[in-house]
Design a protein around this motif. Structure first.
Motif, PDB file in Angstrom:
ATOM      1  N   UNK A  77      -3.991  -0.618  -7.949  1.00 47.57           N
ATOM      2  CA  UNK A  77      -3.283  -0.217  -9.173  1.00 47.57           C
ATOM      3  C   UNK A  77      -3.984  -0.800 -10.394  1.00 47.57           C
ATOM      4  N   UNK A  78      -4.423  -2.047 -10.257  1.00 54.31           N
ATOM      5  CA  UNK A  78      -5.093  -2.718 -11.375  1.00 54.31           C
ATOM      6  C   UNK A  78      -6.332  -1.934 -11.822  1.00 54.31           C
ATOM      7  N   UNK A  79      -7.166  -1.533 -10.880  1.00 54.01           N
ATOM      8  CA  UNK A  79      -8.381  -0.806 -11.249  1.00 54.01           C
ATOM      9  C   UNK A  79      -8.091   0.624 -11.696  1.00 54.01           C
ATOM     10  N   UNK A  80      -7.065   1.244 -11.105  1.00 59.73           N
ATOM     11  CA  UNK A  80      -6.681   2.586 -11.546  1.00 59.73           C
ATOM     12  C   UNK A  80      -6.326   2.580 -13.027  1.00 59.73           C
ATOM     13  N   UNK A 116      -1.805  -1.226  -3.997  1.00 57.66           N
ATOM     14  CA  UNK A 116      -2.948  -0.345  -3.740  1.00 57.66           C
ATOM     15  C   UNK A 116      -2.444   1.071  -3.488  1.00 57.66           C
ATOM     16  N   UNK A 117      -3.278   2.028  -3.834  1.00 57.81           N
ATOM     17  CA  UNK A 117      -2.875   3.427  -3.746  1.00 57.81           C
ATOM     18  C   UNK A 117      -3.965   4.248  -3.064  1.00 57.81           C
ATOM     19  N   UNK A 135       0.843  -1.198   0.000  1.00 56.40           N
ATOM     20  CA  UNK A 135       0.000   0.000   0.000  1.00 56.40           C
ATOM     21  C   UNK A 135       0.877   1.247   0.000  1.00 56.40           C
ATOM     22  N   UNK A 136       0.568   2.174  -0.888  1.00 60.99           N
ATOM     23  CA  UNK A 136       1.330   3.423  -0.915  1.00 60.99           C
ATOM     24  C   UNK A 136       0.357   4.603  -0.934  1.00 60.99           C
ATOM     25  N   UNK A 137       0.864   5.754  -0.492  1.00 57.32           N
ATOM     26  CA  UNK A 137       0.097   7.001  -0.598  1.00 57.32           C
ATOM     27  C   UNK A 137       0.690   7.833  -1.720  1.00 57.32           C
ATOM     28  N   UNK A 138      -0.164   8.563  -2.392  1.00 58.07           N
ATOM     29  CA  UNK A 138       0.269   9.425  -3.495  1.00 58.07           C
ATOM     30  C   UNK A 138      -0.317  10.810  -3.263  1.00 58.07           C
ATOM     31  N   UNK A 139       0.574  11.796  -3.128  1.00 51.07           N
ATOM     32  CA  UNK A 139       0.141  13.170  -2.869  1.00 51.07           C
ATOM     33  C   UNK A 139       0.681  14.084  -3.966  1.00 51.07           C
ATOM     34  N   UNK A 140      -0.159  14.508  -4.900  1.00 50.61           N
ATOM     35  CA  UNK A 140       0.301  15.414  -5.955  1.00 50.61           C
ATOM     36  C   UNK A 140       0.269  16.869  -5.477  1.00 50.61           C
ATOM     37  N   UNK A 147      -9.080   5.545  -2.117  1.00 52.09           N
ATOM     38  CA  UNK A 147      -8.272   4.331  -2.142  1.00 52.09           C
ATOM     39  C   UNK A 147      -8.746   3.411  -3.267  1.00 52.09           C
ATOM     40  N   UNK A 148      -7.813   2.867  -4.009  1.00 57.20           N
ATOM     41  CA  UNK A 148      -8.142   1.889  -5.041  1.00 57.20           C
ATOM     42  C   UNK A 148      -6.900   1.037  -5.309  1.00 57.20           C
TER      43      UNK A 148
END
Length: 384
Positions: A177-180, A97-98, A2-7, A174-175
């Motif tokens: 990677x596959x679904x993103x 997951x992201x 699991x990772x977080x992504x902050x743009x 949250x989702x």
């Protein structure tokens, strides 16, 4: 993983460089980074930016999980979508997951992310979106006239009886990677909500938002710096799971958790008084309280706030120096008045909305220990 992504872009027309502009003593992006850093479900936190200034500020925080990465010029323009930035990231980095976190939602708490992942991990859930409950009466224009859309104007509900509706607060999504990659969207498939506190509705988009959110952050910070002298708790639904059990002979049984006993002991070691306030008069509770060396146990009391006032007078302390844990309607007045009002995640929704801190554990599953650890971490010199 699991990772977080902050743009975080450098360009902001409404508030220049707002992502690193100081709010309540810290750069804006600090608050969401801190919430993510403390989340046990996250292994890494990626901050994607086009700004060398932002990169330096974020790296200076020295968060152990944070990695600052560049975002291309193509996804850094005013018209580029957040999904475009996420997809660019997904094409270059490995993860399972992201969670997309918006830096403009500094009221996000670690416990919100924890609850979000607990929901996401449930069977058949593909995505989670953070929301707040709104209790507003909505209208629209139809055939030239105003029409109410979510209530009967001839049977106007009281606010406390109105369930309201859910609104995205933009804090996190949250989702997988596959679904993103498959849907090219931050959420998809079977979506579930994670309800956050009502005040987290506010995002920072305009200067007026800044004033509101900064005041709310100050209130949060006051809670974070705790001076707790007494912890009081309800029994059923907090120390127990609220269930009613009976032996073959018809004797009533209750299920307690040993983790809570250790929580009490940790607090006692810091000189904090412990009290149980219950609407019952049960010998089982008395025996448990005696074993836990509870300082005060108050039976047959539904007016929990009155008991808290009595305890404050006894120990010459203020309500602001008290913490209280409850799960039901009778607990609300105490939760709203003490310095730290707490609720297990299994509490009524209205109780969780009013609490300063909602545990990840349910009643009877160690929620009191979780509150104890929360308090200890926020007392000067307190160590677990």
């Amino acid at each position: 993983m699991n990772i977080a992504f902050i743009p975080v872009r450098g360009g902001s027309k409404s508030i220049p460089l707002k992502n690193i502009k100081e709010i309540n003593g810290r750069p804006l992006v600090y608050w969401t980074l801190k919430a993510a850093e403390d989340c046990n479900y996250l292994e890494k936190i990626y901050v994607a930016t086009d700004s060398t200034q932002i990169k330096k500020v974020v790296e200076d925080f020295k968060f152990s999980k944070v990695i600052v990465i560049d975002r291309s010029e193509e996804v850094s323009s005013d018209i580029a979508s957040t999904e475009a930035v996420m997809l660019e990231f997904a094409s270059k980095y490995k993860f399972d997951n992201i969670v997309l976190i918006q830096a403009t939602s500094p009221l996000l708490q670690t416990q919100d992310l924890d609850r979000g992942f607990e929901i996401f991990n449930k069977k058949e859930i593909d995505s989670v979106v953070s929301v707040v409950r709104q209790k507003r009466f909505n209208w629209e224009i139809k055939d030239g006239f105003a029409v109410s859309t979510n209530y009967n104007i001839y049977n106007r509900p009281r606010r406390q009886d109105f369930e309201g509706y859910f609104v995205e607060n933009g804090a996190f999504y949250i989702t997988s990677k596959e679904n993103l990659i498959r849907f090219k969207n931050r959420i998809s498939g079977n979506i579930q909500i994670c309800e956050m506190s009502e005040e987290s509705y506010f995002e920072i988009d305009e200067p007026a938002d800044w004033i509101i959110v900064e005041n709310l952050l100050r209130q949060h910070q006051n809670v974070d710096r705790l001076d707790i002298k007494l912890l009081a708790t309800d029994c059923d639904g907090v120390l127990t799971d609220g269930g009613m059990y009976y032996s073959d002979s018809g004797s009533e049984l209750k299920k307690f958790n040993t983790l809570d006993g250790m929580g009490f002991e940790l607090l006692r070691n810091l000189g904090i008084k412990i009290a149980i306030i219950t609407g019952e008069n049960n010998s089982l509770v008395k025996r448990r309280a005696d074993k836990l060396k509870v300082d005060d146990i108050i039976f047959n009391q539904k007016d929990k706030l009155q008991s808290m006032n009595d305890l404050c007078e006894k120990y010459n302390i203020t309500l602001q120096q008290c913490a209280y844990i409850g799960d039901d309607i009778f607990d609300l007045p105490a939760i709203e008045k003490v310095g730290l009002g707490c609720a297990p995640c299994s509490a009524l929704d209205i109780v969780k909305q009013k609490a300063n801190f909602v545990t990840n554990k349910k009643g009877g599953e160690g929620c009191v220990r979780e509150v104890a650890e929360y308090i200890i971490k926020r007392i000067d010199g307190g160590n677990l």
